[in-house]
Scaffold this motif. Structure first.
Motif, PDB file in Angstrom:
ATOM      1  N   GLU A 214       0.832  -1.209   0.000  1.00 16.65           N
ATOM      2  CA  GLU A 214       0.000   0.000   0.000  1.00 16.65           C
ATOM      3  C   GLU A 214       0.863   1.254   0.000  1.00 16.65           C
ATOM      4  O   GLU A 214       0.549   2.237  -0.696  1.00 16.65           O
ATOM      5  N   ALA A 215       1.942   1.207   0.773  1.00 13.04           N
ATOM      6  CA  ALA A 215       2.840   2.365   0.822  1.00 13.04           C
ATOM      7  C   ALA A 215       3.504   2.620  -0.526  1.00 13.04           C
ATOM      8  O   ALA A 215       3.909   3.752  -0.829  1.00 13.04           O
ATOM      9  N   GLU A 216       3.601   1.574  -1.341  1.00 10.17           N
ATOM     10  CA  GLU A 216       4.196   1.724  -2.674  1.00 10.17           C
ATOM     11  C   GLU A 216       3.153   2.091  -3.729  1.00 10.17           C
ATOM     12  O   GLU A 216       3.511   2.299  -4.890  1.00 10.17           O
ATOM     13  N   GLY A 217       1.877   2.118  -3.329  1.00  7.66           N
ATOM     14  CA  GLY A 217       0.850   2.588  -4.245  1.00  7.66           C
ATOM     15  C   GLY A 217      -0.183   1.575  -4.688  1.00  7.66           C
ATOM     16  O   GLY A 217      -1.119   1.930  -5.424  1.00  7.66           O
ATOM     17  N   VAL A 218      -0.064   0.320  -4.265  1.00  4.55           N
ATOM     18  CA  VAL A 218      -1.070  -0.684  -4.615  1.00  4.55           C
ATOM     19  C   VAL A 218      -2.336  -0.422  -3.805  1.00  4.55           C
ATOM     20  O   VAL A 218      -2.277  -0.193  -2.596  1.00  4.55           O
ATOM     21  N   LYS A 219      -3.481  -0.467  -4.467  1.00  4.88           N
ATOM     22  CA  LYS A 219      -4.757  -0.257  -3.791  1.00  4.88           C
ATOM     23  C   LYS A 219      -5.440  -1.605  -3.580  1.00  4.88           C
ATOM     24  O   LYS A 219      -5.320  -2.519  -4.393  1.00  4.88           O
ATOM     25  N   PHE A 220      -6.182  -1.724  -2.477  1.00  2.93           N
ATOM     26  CA  PHE A 220      -6.929  -2.943  -2.167  1.00  2.93           C
ATOM     27  C   PHE A 220      -8.405  -2.610  -2.019  1.00  2.93           C
ATOM     28  O   PHE A 220      -8.765  -1.620  -1.368  1.00  2.93           O
ATOM     29  N   SER A 221      -9.233  -3.433  -2.630  1.00  2.00           N
ATOM     30  CA  SER A 221     -10.685  -3.323  -2.470  1.00  2.00           C
ATOM     31  C   SER A 221     -11.163  -4.609  -1.819  1.00  2.00           C
ATOM     32  O   SER A 221     -11.220  -5.666  -2.457  1.00  2.00           O
ATOM     33  N   LEU A 222     -11.517  -4.526  -0.528  1.00  2.00           N
ATOM     34  CA  LEU A 222     -11.855  -5.711   0.254  1.00  2.00           C
ATOM     35  C   LEU A 222     -13.360  -5.890   0.377  1.00  2.00           C
ATOM     36  O   LEU A 222     -14.140  -5.002   0.048  1.00  2.00           O
ATOM     37  N   ASN A 223     -13.751  -7.073   0.858  1.00  2.00           N
ATOM     38  CA  ASN A 223     -15.175  -7.425   0.958  1.00  2.00           C
ATOM     39  C   ASN A 223     -15.881  -7.191  -0.378  1.00  2.00           C
ATOM     40  O   ASN A 223     -17.030  -6.751  -0.437  1.00  2.00           O
ATOM     41  N   HIS A 224     -15.197  -7.490  -1.439  1.00  2.00           N
ATOM     42  CA  HIS A 224     -15.661  -7.162  -2.780  1.00  2.00           C
ATOM     43  C   HIS A 224     -15.711  -8.451  -3.611  1.00  2.00           C
ATOM     44  O   HIS A 224     -14.708  -8.874  -4.193  1.00  2.00           O
ATOM     45  N   ASP A 225     -16.856  -9.093  -3.635  1.00  2.00           N
ATOM     46  CA  ASP A 225     -17.058 -10.299  -4.438  1.00  2.00           C
ATOM     47  C   ASP A 225     -17.549  -9.875  -5.809  1.00  2.00           C
ATOM     48  O   ASP A 225     -18.723  -9.559  -6.002  1.00  2.00           O
ATOM     49  N   ILE A 226     -16.668  -9.867  -6.750  1.00  2.00           N
ATOM     50  CA  ILE A 226     -16.988  -9.347  -8.066  1.00  2.00           C
ATOM     51  C   ILE A 226     -18.042 -10.172  -8.781  1.00  2.00           C
ATOM     52  O   ILE A 226     -18.763  -9.687  -9.648  1.00  2.00           O
ATOM     53  N   THR A 227     -18.175 -11.446  -8.414  1.00  2.00           N
ATOM     54  CA  THR A 227     -19.166 -12.300  -9.074  1.00  2.00           C
ATOM     55  C   THR A 227     -20.591 -11.942  -8.669  1.00  2.00           C
ATOM     56  O   THR A 227     -21.545 -12.348  -9.323  1.00  2.00           O
ATOM     57  N   LYS A 228     -20.739 -11.166  -7.588  1.00  2.00           N
ATOM     58  CA  LYS A 228     -22.077 -10.861  -7.081  1.00  2.00           C
ATOM     59  C   LYS A 228     -22.493  -9.405  -7.290  1.00  2.00           C
ATOM     60  O   LYS A 228     -23.694  -9.108  -7.304  1.00  2.00           O
ATOM     61  N   THR A 229     -21.542  -8.519  -7.451  1.00  2.00           N
ATOM     62  CA  THR A 229     -21.905  -7.101  -7.379  1.00  2.00           C
ATOM     63  C   THR A 229     -21.617  -6.290  -8.633  1.00  2.00           C
ATOM     64  O   THR A 229     -22.081  -5.175  -8.753  1.00  2.00           O
ATOM     65  N   GLU A 230     -20.851  -6.827  -9.564  1.00  2.00           N
ATOM     66  CA  GLU A 230     -20.387  -5.992 -10.674  1.00  2.00           C
ATOM     67  C   GLU A 230     -21.207  -6.182 -11.950  1.00  2.00           C
ATOM     68  O   GLU A 230     -21.618  -7.287 -12.288  1.00  2.00           O
ATOM     69  N   ASP A 231     -21.438  -5.067 -12.650  1.00  2.00           N
ATOM     70  CA  ASP A 231     -21.817  -5.123 -14.053  1.00  2.00           C
ATOM     71  C   ASP A 231     -20.514  -5.320 -14.819  1.00  2.00           C
ATOM     72  O   ASP A 231     -19.665  -4.424 -14.876  1.00  2.00           O
ATOM     73  N   ILE A 232     -20.323  -6.505 -15.393  1.00  2.00           N
ATOM     74  CA  ILE A 232     -19.009  -6.866 -15.903  1.00  2.00           C
ATOM     75  C   ILE A 232     -18.577  -5.980 -17.053  1.00  2.00           C
ATOM     76  O   ILE A 232     -17.382  -5.655 -17.187  1.00  2.00           O
ATOM     77  N   ASP A 233     -19.507  -5.553 -17.899  1.00  2.00           N
ATOM     78  CA  ASP A 233     -19.129  -4.683 -19.018  1.00  2.00           C
ATOM     79  C   ASP A 233     -18.633  -3.334 -18.515  1.00  2.00           C
ATOM     80  O   ASP A 233     -17.621  -2.801 -19.003  1.00  2.00           O
ATOM     81  N   LYS A 234     -19.330  -2.780 -17.531  1.00  2.00           N
ATOM     82  CA  LYS A 234     -18.901  -1.514 -16.948  1.00  2.00           C
ATOM     83  C   LYS A 234     -17.541  -1.682 -16.264  1.00  2.00           C
ATOM     84  O   LYS A 234     -16.659  -0.828 -16.394  1.00  2.00           O
ATOM     85  N   PHE A 235     -17.413  -2.776 -15.540  1.00  2.00           N
ATOM     86  CA  PHE A 235     -16.152  -3.054 -14.831  1.00  2.00           C
ATOM     87  C   PHE A 235     -14.995  -3.130 -15.822  1.00  2.00           C
ATOM     88  O   PHE A 235     -13.945  -2.510 -15.629  1.00  2.00           O
ATOM     89  N   MET A 236     -15.170  -3.893 -16.887  1.00  2.00           N
ATOM     90  CA  MET A 236     -14.100  -4.076 -17.867  1.00  2.00           C
ATOM     91  C   MET A 236     -13.722  -2.758 -18.548  1.00  2.00           C
ATOM     92  O   MET A 236     -12.549  -2.531 -18.876  1.00  2.00           O
ATOM     93  N   SER A 237     -14.697  -1.896 -18.717  1.00  2.00           N
ATOM     94  CA  SER A 237     -14.428  -0.625 -19.396  1.00  2.00           C
ATOM     95  C   SER A 237     -13.557   0.311 -18.566  1.00  2.00           C
ATOM     96  O   SER A 237     -12.962   1.251 -19.097  1.00  2.00           O
ATOM     97  N   GLU A 238     -13.457   0.035 -17.262  1.00  2.00           N
ATOM     98  CA  GLU A 238     -12.705   0.916 -16.368  1.00  2.00           C
ATOM     99  C   GLU A 238     -11.223   0.558 -16.294  1.00  2.00           C
ATOM    100  O   GLU A 238     -10.439   1.294 -15.693  1.00  2.00           O
ATOM    101  N   TYR A 239     -10.845  -0.585 -16.882  1.00  2.00           N
ATOM    102  CA  TYR A 239      -9.465  -1.048 -16.752  1.00  2.00           C
ATOM    103  C   TYR A 239      -8.873  -1.393 -18.115  1.00  2.00           C
ATOM    104  O   TYR A 239      -9.572  -1.806 -19.039  1.00  2.00           O
TER     105      TYR A 239
END
Length: 492
Positions: A213-238
Motif C-alpha cells: 500500500e505504501a508503494e501505491g497498490v490499492k486494495f478493495s476488500l469485501n468485494h465479491d466481483i461475481t455478485k456485485t459488478e456489471d461486468i461490461d462496466k467493470f471491464m471498461s474501467e481497466y
C-alpha cells in the motif's frame, strides 16, 4: 559458493522448535531461528557445485526439481556467509517478491535438489532465505519505493493471494495503477485464511500488505466481483484484468450420509478459526469447534496436517487422519532419483504434535470412507471405513480396490474434508465468460496468460490448478510481464 570445505566441517543445524506439549496451548509460530552467526555457518555449507540444481525450478523426467522462482541460492548463501546481509537481500528480492512467506510455508524443493543432500544433509536453504528477509526488515534495509512516474494504465487483479499480490506488486513497479480486489475482509488469500497462524503469523502478511500500500497498490476488500459488478462496466474501467483468485473449489466426497451435519470442507474449518482468532481471540465462538469431539480428517496433505494441529489446539477428544494412498517410502524410490523433489514419508508438525500427545501417528493409510452414519437429529456420529489396495485395471491404470472383510465403523462427531481442490469456482468463470480447460481451471497458456476474453489474463492456481505458494508467486510475476507488454506495446 560459501566456504569450500564448509559442507565437510559443519553439520546441518536448524532453528529450535517449542515442544509440542507447549506449543499446542496457543496458535503462535513456534520456531526460534538460529542466530545470525550460526546462520552464516549454515550458509557456508553451500558447495561450489558445478550445476546448482537447487535453483533450477524445472521438470526432470516429469517430476519437479529445484526452486520454481529460480532463487539465486548459491549467491545469497555466499553473501550471508561473508556477512553481506544487505547485498544478500538485494539478490533475494530479484527473484522472489515475498521470501517471508516462502521461507515459512514452502516445502523447499530447493533442498530436495541440493548437492549436499545427495549423500548427506542438504543446506538449510529455506531457513537461510527467511533469515535474510527478516534481518532486512529488522535492520530497515527494506523501505517502500513507489514508482516515480505513472503510466496512466489501470489494472485490476482479482484475488489477493500470493499470485495476485505478486502480479500486483510487479505491475505497480512498472508504474501502472493497480487495484487488487478481494472478496474476504483481509488480503492474503490462502496466506491469510488457508494457512494456520502456527505456520504463518498473520502479522507477517499484514506487514507486506502495508508495504505494498505504501508503494501505491490499492486494495478493495469485501468485494465479491461475481455478485456485485456489471461486468461490461467493470471491464471498461481497466486496461487489463488479471484473474488470480485461486483454485478454490474443494474436492468433495460423494458417499451416503454426506449431507449430515458436522461434515465440513477443511478450508471452511481453517478459515473460520483464523478469522475468529484475528477478530476476537476465539471469544466470539464464531468458528467450527473440535472441542471434545471425535474428529476424522480425510486427506493426507498439508491441509490435513493443518486440520490435525488446529483440532488439537481446540481440544479434540480424538483424532484420526485417513489417507487413501499408501504410506510413502522412508527413502527415495528408484523412480524418484535426485535432484527430483523427494517423494518420501513426511511427518509434519501436526502429526508430531499428535504423536507427542498420544504416542502414535494419527494417519491410517490405504483407507477410504464408504458412508457416514448419523444420529436421530441428523448429526454425523460414525463413519464406515474400508481398507483398499492399489491395483491395475484392464486399461493399465492403478486404482483403489476394496479389501473384502476390512470394513470398520469409527466414531466421527466432526469430519473435515481435506482432499484438495478441483479448479476455479463456476461463478467466476461464468461472470467473465472465460474458457475452461479439461481440469476446470481457467484456460490460458503458460507464459502467455491470456484467456479467451480480450484484456483478461489468468495466473496462479486458477490457471494451473492447486499448487504451491512459490509457484503462485512465479506465475504472478510472469503474468505481470505479459500484461505490461500488452498494455504498453511490445518493444520492437
Amino acid at each position: 559458493m560459501g566456504k569450500a570445505t564448509g559442507f565437510l566441517e559443519y553439520k546441518r543445524i536448524t532453528g529450535t522448535k517449542l515442544k509440542p506439549s507447549i506449543r499446542i496451548k496457543n496458535y503462535k509460530e513456534f520456531t526460534t531461528p538460529l542466530s545470525k552467526e550460526d546462520q552464516q555457518i549454515q550458509a557456508s555449507r553451500c558447495m561450489d557445485c558445478g550445476v546448482p540444481f537447487c535453483q533450477y525450478g524445472g521438470m526432470m523426467a516429469n517430476a519437479a526439481s529445484g526452486c520454481p522462482v529460480n532463487n539465486l541460492i548459491p549467491e545469497w548463501n555466499d553473501l550471508i556467509y561473508k556477512g553481506m546481509w544487505k547485498t544478500a537481500v538485494d539478490r533475494l528480492l530479484k527473484t522472489n517478491n515475498f521470501p517471508e512467506f516462502t521461507g515459512r510455508v514452502c516445502p523447499a524443493p530447493c533442498e530436495g535438489a541440493c548437492t549436499d543432500g545427495l549423500h548427506g544433509e542438504p543446506v538449510t536453504i529455506k531457513e537461510n532465505e527467511l533469515s535474510i528477509i527478516e534481518n532486512a526488515f529488522a535492520e530497515g534495509y527494506i523501505k517502500p519505493n513507489p514508482p516515480k512516474e505513472r503510466t496512466g494504465k489501470r489494472v485490476a487483479v482479482i484475488g489477493a493471494g500470493p499470485a495476485g499480490l505478486a502480479c500486483g506488486d510487479m505491475l505497480n513497479r512498472k508504474g501502472h495503477d493497480v487495484t487488487i480486489i478481494e472478496r474476504a475482509d483481509r488480503p492474503g488469500g490462502l496466506l491469510m485464511y488457508g494457512i494456520p497462524n502456527m505456520k504463518l503469523d498473520k502479522q507477517i502478511v499484514a506487514r507486506r500488505v502495508e508495504f505494498l500500500e505504501a508503494e501505491g497498490v490499492k486494495f478493495s476488500l469485501n468485494h465479491d466481483i461475481t455478485k456485485t459488478e456489471d461486468i461490461d462496466k467493470f471491464m471498461s474501467e481497466y486496461d487489463a484484468v488479471v484473474l488470480a483468485c485461486g483454485a478454490t473449489k474443494p474436492r468433495d466426497l460423494i458417499v451416503e450420509g454426506r449431507d449430515l451435519k458436522g461434515i465440513h470442507f477443511a478450508v471452511d474449518f481453517l478459515k473460520a478459526t483464523t478469522k475468529s482468532l484475528l477478530d476476537s481471540e476465539l471469544a466470539d465462538n464464531n468458528y467450527i469447534s473440535a472441542k471434545d469431539l471425535n474428529v476424522v480428517v480425510i486427506g493426507g496433505g498439508d491441509t490435513g496436517t493443518d486440520c490435525i494441529a488446529t483440532s488439537l489446539r481446540h481440544g479434540a477428544k480424538s483424532l484420526v487422519q485417513l489417507e487413501i494412498m499408501g504410506k510413502a517410502p522412508e527413502k527415495r524410490a528408484e523412480n524418484n532419483p535426485w535432484p527430483q523433489y523427494p517423494k518420501v514419508l513426511k511427518t509434519d508438525y501436526g502429526q508430531d504434535e499428535f504423536i507427542d500427545a498420544y504416542g502414535k501417528d494419527p494417519r491410517e493409510y490405504c483407507t477410504s470412507v464408504k458412508k457416514f452414519i448419523g444420529d436421530e437429529n441428523g448429526n454425523v456420529k460414525e463413519a464406515l471405513i474400508v481398507k483398499v489396495e492399489w491395483v491395475k485395471n484392464e486399461n493399465g491404470a492403478v486404482i483403489p480396490k476394496e479389501i473384502p472383510g476390512s470394513e470398520q465403523v469409527i466414531k466421527a462427531d466432526l469430519v473435515l474434508l481435506a482432499m484438495g481442490f478441483v479448479g476455479a469456482e463456476e461463478s467466476l468463470i461464468e461472470k467473465f465468460n472465460v474458457e475452461k480447460d479439461n481440469r476446470g481451471n481457467v484456460k490460458a497458456e503458460y507464459m502467455d496468460f491470456a484467456t479467451s476474453v480480450p484484456k483478461v489474463y489468468s495466473c496462479g492456481d486458477v490457471r494451473r490448478g492447486q499448487s504451491l505458494v512459490v509457484w503462485a508467486i512465479k506465475e504472478g510475476r510472469e503474468c505481470a510481464e505479459k500484461v505490461d507488454l500488452d498494455i504498453m506495446g511490445a518493444m520492437i
